[in-house]
Design a protein around this motif. Structure first.
Motif, mmCIF file in Angstrom:
data_model
loop_
_atom_site.group_PDB
_atom_site.id
_atom_site.type_symbol
_atom_site.label_atom_id
_atom_site.label_comp_id
_atom_site.label_asym_id
_atom_site.label_seq_id
_atom_site.Cartn_x
_atom_site.Cartn_y
_atom_site.Cartn_z
ATOM 1 N N VAL A 144 67.376 -18.761 -55.739
ATOM 2 C CA VAL A 144 66.986 -18.149 -54.477
ATOM 3 C C VAL A 144 68.194 -17.991 -53.559
ATOM 4 C CG1 VAL A 144 65.725 -18.607 -52.350
ATOM 5 C CG2 VAL A 144 64.586 -18.849 -54.503
ATOM 6 N N VAL B 285 65.361 -23.039 -59.367
ATOM 7 C CA VAL B 285 64.803 -21.980 -58.528
ATOM 8 C C VAL B 285 65.555 -21.891 -57.199
ATOM 9 C CG1 VAL B 285 62.782 -21.339 -57.169
ATOM 10 C CG2 VAL B 285 62.525 -21.852 -59.556
ATOM 11 N N ILE C 287 68.626 -24.681 -44.422
ATOM 12 C CA ILE C 287 67.621 -25.741 -44.375
ATOM 13 C C ILE C 287 66.690 -25.678 -45.574
ATOM 14 C CG2 ILE C 287 65.707 -26.680 -43.021
ATOM 15 C CD1 ILE C 287 67.194 -26.096 -40.581
ATOM 16 N N ARG C 288 66.484 -24.489 -46.136
ATOM 17 C CA ARG C 288 65.609 -24.425 -47.313
ATOM 18 C C ARG C 288 66.207 -25.203 -48.485
ATOM 19 N NH1 ARG C 288 66.282 -20.162 -49.429
ATOM 20 N NH2 ARG C 288 65.802 -18.959 -47.586
ATOM 21 N N LEU D 226 69.913 -20.388 -40.390
ATOM 22 C CA LEU D 226 69.077 -21.586 -40.374
ATOM 23 C C LEU D 226 68.239 -21.685 -41.640
ATOM 24 C CD1 LEU D 226 68.989 -23.501 -37.939
ATOM 25 C CD2 LEU D 226 66.751 -22.590 -37.429
ATOM 26 N N SER D 227 67.584 -20.575 -42.009
ATOM 27 C CA SER D 227 66.617 -20.676 -43.108
ATOM 28 C C SER D 227 67.333 -20.892 -44.436
ATOM 29 C CB SER D 227 65.731 -19.439 -43.158
ATOM 30 O OG SER D 227 66.398 -18.357 -43.721
ATOM 31 N N ALA E 215 68.597 -16.380 -37.684
ATOM 32 C CA ALA E 215 67.601 -17.137 -38.443
ATOM 33 C C ALA E 215 68.000 -17.259 -39.901
ATOM 34 C CB ALA E 215 66.241 -16.464 -38.316
#
Lengths: 240, 93
Positions: A223, A219, A180-181, A176-177, A173
């Motif tokens: 991140v 940001v 895609i974020r 993916l995260s 995950a």
């Protein structure tokens, strides 16, 4: 569609190179001329040239350009040391700092008319994410050897059949995260700007979104780097 | 020298304000996405097992099992995020 005018594409078209009309072209040259590729190169050239211009001759008493970089690189170094420790930072600083600078510049470039963010294409962000994902496994294996498997086995031997799929899923995950974020945020910004510009560009409708876009760009770069650091730290430490 | 001093003052002022904010955004901003991604991966794996590996003979079962594991993995990554944040607070104290 998403952007009315991309000036690098126009220049390339004038030079007689094929520009893809969909998101990805057919054939090698057309794929190399896709906007996200050309603007990636633009970002790279920009970073190299600006670095060369401001850091051409290092001085003991820094001038304006050198000062900026000293604060930026020093701040990043402090931040990484705080989170990962000195040893890992020394090994990985070039990679993570490059990612930070590249993503920040690539995000911000899309706010200028005539440019687009390379990070608004899933290809770019997925490539970055795959590099991070593979690197964090390599760090884990190098730091823990075969005991790295224990990261995926949970706290007790009885729970292995339950914990192994869960850990594997949450590990995938990340892939993916993370990708895609970044892609989603920047693509949303780009699309929103394009639409607002088309609808009411004469009345400065995109301006508030541009202000938000600066914030979102910085940001999201932050991140991405923070999560990279967290993953590297977790892979490096011993299993619980 | 003077220039450097001024820039450093600006930096410390800015960092006091926004460092905490950026830290919180970085730590908590991705909760939703990670949760969803875990569920999608779990369920996608289940559907793949059902449809491609077993040719639909086990039709709904692996999908449900995958979904359950995906949700569990989502909660697990949630707990990881909270644990990481707690550790950071303890380190600061």
């Amino acid at each position: 569609m998403e952007h009315p005018i991309l000036f690098i594409s126009i220049i390339l078209e004038k030079l007689g190179l094929p520009i893809p009309h969909g998101p990805v072209g057919h054939g090698l040259i057309e794929q190399l001329c896709a906007p996200y590729m050309t603007y990636t190169w633009f970002t790279m050239i920009f970073l190299v040239v600006v670095g060369k211009l401001t850091l051409g001759n290092l001085e003991m008493v820094p001038g304006k350009g050198q000062n900026f970089w000293e604060i930026l690189i020093g701040g990043m170094d402090d931040f990484f040391v705080e989170n990962m420790g000195r040893e890992l930072t020394d090994k990985l600083f070039p990679m993570i700092a490059t990612f930070a600078l590249y993503i920040a510049v690539a995000n911000l470039i899309g706010l200028i008319p005539g440019f687009m963010s390379p990070t608004s294409s899933i290809n770019t962000t997925l490539a970055l994410t795959i590099i991070v994902w593979i690197t964090h496994h390599i760090i884990g294996i190098r730091a823990n050897g075969l005991a790295y498997v224990k990261h995926f086995l949970g706290p007790m031997p009885i729970l292995i059949p339950l914990m192994l799929p869960i850990e594997l899923i949450s590990n995938f995950a990340r892939l993916l995260s993370l990708s895609i974020r970044l892609f989603g945020n920047i693509m949303a910004k780009e699309t929103l700007l394009g639409i607002l510009f088309m609808l009411a560009g004469a009345y400065f409708a995109p301006l508030p979104i541009m202000v938000l876009g600066v914030l979102v760009s910085l940001v999201q770069a932050m991140v991405f780097v923070l999560l990279t650091v967290v993953y590297f730290t977790q892979a490096n430490e011993h299993a619980h | 020298m003077h220039e450097s001093f001024r820039l450093r003052v600006v930096e410390t002022k800015m960092s006091k304000m926004s460092k905490e904010m950026i830290h919180l955004l970085g730590n908590y901003g991705h909760i939703g996405f990670t949760f969803v991604a875990a569920i999608f991966i779990g369920m996608g794996g289940g559907i793949y097992l059902d449809q491609k590996v077993f040719d639909g003979r086990t039709a709904p079962w692996f999908t449900f099992i995958g979904l359950a594991f995906g949700i569990a993995a989502g909660f697990k990554s949630l707990f990881d995020i909270i644990k990481h944040q707690n550790k950071e607070f303890e380190d600061k104290d």
